[in-house]
Motif scaffolding. Structure first.
Motif, short mmCIF file in Angstrom:
data_model
loop_
_atom_site.label_atom_id
_atom_site.label_comp_id
_atom_site.label_asym_id
_atom_site.label_seq_id
_atom_site.Cartn_x
_atom_site.Cartn_y
_atom_site.Cartn_z
N VAL A 1 10.57 8.54 -1.13
CA VAL A 1 11.35 8.31 0.08
C VAL A 1 10.42 8.39 1.30
CG1 VAL A 1 13.17 9.21 1.58
CG2 VAL A 1 13.50 9.17 -0.90
N LEU A 2 10.50 7.35 2.11
CA LEU A 2 9.81 7.33 3.39
C LEU A 2 10.86 7.52 4.47
CD1 LEU A 2 7.30 6.83 5.18
CD2 LEU A 2 7.91 4.39 5.12
N GLN A 3 10.69 8.55 5.26
CA GLN A 3 11.60 8.81 6.36
C GLN A 3 10.91 8.44 7.66
OE1 GLN A 3 14.65 12.21 7.88
NE2 GLN A 3 13.23 12.80 6.33
N ILE A 4 11.57 7.62 8.45
CA ILE A 4 11.08 7.25 9.78
C ILE A 4 11.90 8.01 10.81
CG2 ILE A 4 10.83 5.38 11.46
CD1 ILE A 4 8.88 5.08 9.15
N LEU A 5 11.21 8.71 11.68
CA LEU A 5 11.85 9.43 12.77
C LEU A 5 11.33 8.85 14.07
CD1 LEU A 5 11.21 13.05 11.47
CD2 LEU A 5 13.30 11.73 11.21
N ASN B 1 -1.78 13.03 8.13
CA ASN B 1 -2.27 13.87 7.04
C ASN B 1 -1.67 13.30 5.76
OD1 ASN B 1 0.38 14.96 6.67
ND2 ASN B 1 -0.03 16.57 8.15
N ALA B 2 -1.70 14.00 4.68
CA ALA B 2 -1.26 13.45 3.39
C ALA B 2 0.23 13.18 3.31
CB ALA B 2 -1.66 14.41 2.26
N GLU B 3 1.04 13.85 4.12
CA GLU B 3 2.50 13.68 4.05
C GLU B 3 3.12 13.04 5.28
OE1 GLU B 3 1.34 17.09 3.71
OE2 GLU B 3 1.00 16.76 1.58
N GLU B 4 2.37 12.89 6.37
CA GLU B 4 3.00 12.47 7.62
C GLU B 4 2.04 11.71 8.52
OE1 GLU B 4 5.39 14.66 11.31
OE2 GLU B 4 4.73 15.82 9.60
N ALA C 1 0.84 -1.19 0.00
CA ALA C 1 0.00 0.00 0.00
C ALA C 1 0.87 1.24 0.00
CB ALA C 1 -0.90 0.00 1.24
N ALA C 2 0.23 2.37 -0.17
CA ALA C 2 0.94 3.63 -0.02
C ALA C 2 1.56 3.65 1.37
CB ALA C 2 -0.04 4.79 -0.21
N PRO C 3 2.76 4.19 1.50
CA PRO C 3 3.51 4.09 2.76
C PRO C 3 2.75 4.55 4.00
CG PRO C 3 4.91 4.96 1.04
CD PRO C 3 3.54 4.88 0.48
N LEU C 4 2.11 5.70 3.94
CA LEU C 4 1.42 6.18 5.13
C LEU C 4 0.18 5.36 5.43
CD1 LEU C 4 1.89 10.04 4.81
CD2 LEU C 4 3.34 8.34 5.96
N ASP C 5 -0.49 4.86 4.41
CA ASP C 5 -1.63 3.97 4.63
C ASP C 5 -1.18 2.69 5.33
OD1 ASP C 5 -3.43 5.71 3.47
OD2 ASP C 5 -3.44 4.69 1.53
N MET C 6 -0.05 2.14 4.89
CA MET C 6 0.45 0.92 5.50
C MET C 6 0.86 1.18 6.96
SD MET C 6 0.93 -2.28 5.34
CE MET C 6 0.91 -2.78 3.63
N LEU C 7 1.51 2.30 7.21
CA LEU C 7 1.88 2.62 8.59
C LEU C 7 0.64 2.83 9.46
CD1 LEU C 7 4.96 4.94 8.03
CD2 LEU C 7 4.97 2.62 9.01
N LEU D 1 6.90 8.36 17.16
CA LEU D 1 7.34 7.83 15.88
C LEU D 1 6.63 8.58 14.77
CD1 LEU D 1 9.02 5.08 14.94
CD2 LEU D 1 6.81 4.72 13.88
N ARG D 2 7.40 9.06 13.81
CA ARG D 2 6.85 9.78 12.67
C ARG D 2 7.27 9.10 11.38
NH1 ARG D 2 5.37 15.39 13.45
NH2 ARG D 2 5.40 15.79 15.69
N GLY D 3 6.36 9.03 10.46
CA GLY D 3 6.66 8.63 9.10
C GLY D 3 6.37 9.80 8.20
N VAL D 4 7.36 10.22 7.43
CA VAL D 4 7.20 11.37 6.53
C VAL D 4 7.42 10.87 5.11
CG1 VAL D 4 8.02 13.68 5.94
CG2 VAL D 4 8.08 12.91 8.33
#
Length: 167
Positions: free
Chosen positions: A61-65, A34-37, A14-20, A51-54
């Motif tokens: 690019v998926l950035q995990i913080l 939201n749409a980016e994070e 899935a789209a990265p944020l949807d999967m997260l 934990l943030r996913g951007v």
């Protein structure tokens, strides 16, 4: 940001944020997106971590913080930067940073996804688990430097010995 429900079955890529979002939902971790994070809170061994996913779609690019809620006082910055450098030498994925704005410690890992920009459940789980495990692994060393006045080298040695002795 607002709380959102996942829009698909977690077995599919899935789209990265949807999967997260689906992963957070399946684990019962509160999150907002939201749409980016996406931003949520996860209990680690030592502390709760933000934990943030951007997602940067144009670069795929998926950035995990992962932020362990460690703020570094100005007088401890030099020792903290030295410890960050020593810790980063031992890491295969991701790295620690100290944000110059506010002296906040964070773990960061950027992942370049394929041309379709999709994330699998296994990838999502691995990225989150690695972030939390690395924060857990080095959290005691940062506490030893910031609160125990140990040198970065001694703090890292003490933290690694203690972690190796856990059952």
């Amino acid at each position: 940001m607002h709380a959102v429900e996942p829009r698909f079955e977690v077995e599919d890529d899935a789209a990265p944020l949807d999967m997260l979002m689906a992963l957070f939902g399946a684990r019962g971790w509160p999150c907002e997106a939201n749409a980016e994070e996406i931003c949520g809170e996860i209990q680690g061994s030592w502390a709760k971590y933000q934990l943030r996913g951007v997602w940067r779609g144009e670069d795929r690019v998926l950035q995990i913080l992962c932020l362990p809620d460690v703020r570094i006082a100005p007088e401890k910055l030099a020792a903290a930067h030295e410890l960050v450098a020593l810790a980063n030498e031992q890491m295969w994925l991701g790295h620690f940073d100290v944000w110059s704005n506010g002296g906040v410690l964070l773990y960061r890992n950027g992942t370049l996804l394929g041309n379709d920009g999709m994330l699998s459940l296994d990838q999502a789980q691995s990225l989150v688990e690695i972030a939390v495990e690395e924060c857990d692994r080095f959290y005691p060393a940062f506490q030893f430097v910031l609160w125990g006045d140990k040198s970065p080298q001694d703090a890292l040695k003490s933290a690694m010995v203690d972690a190796a002795g856990e059952a």
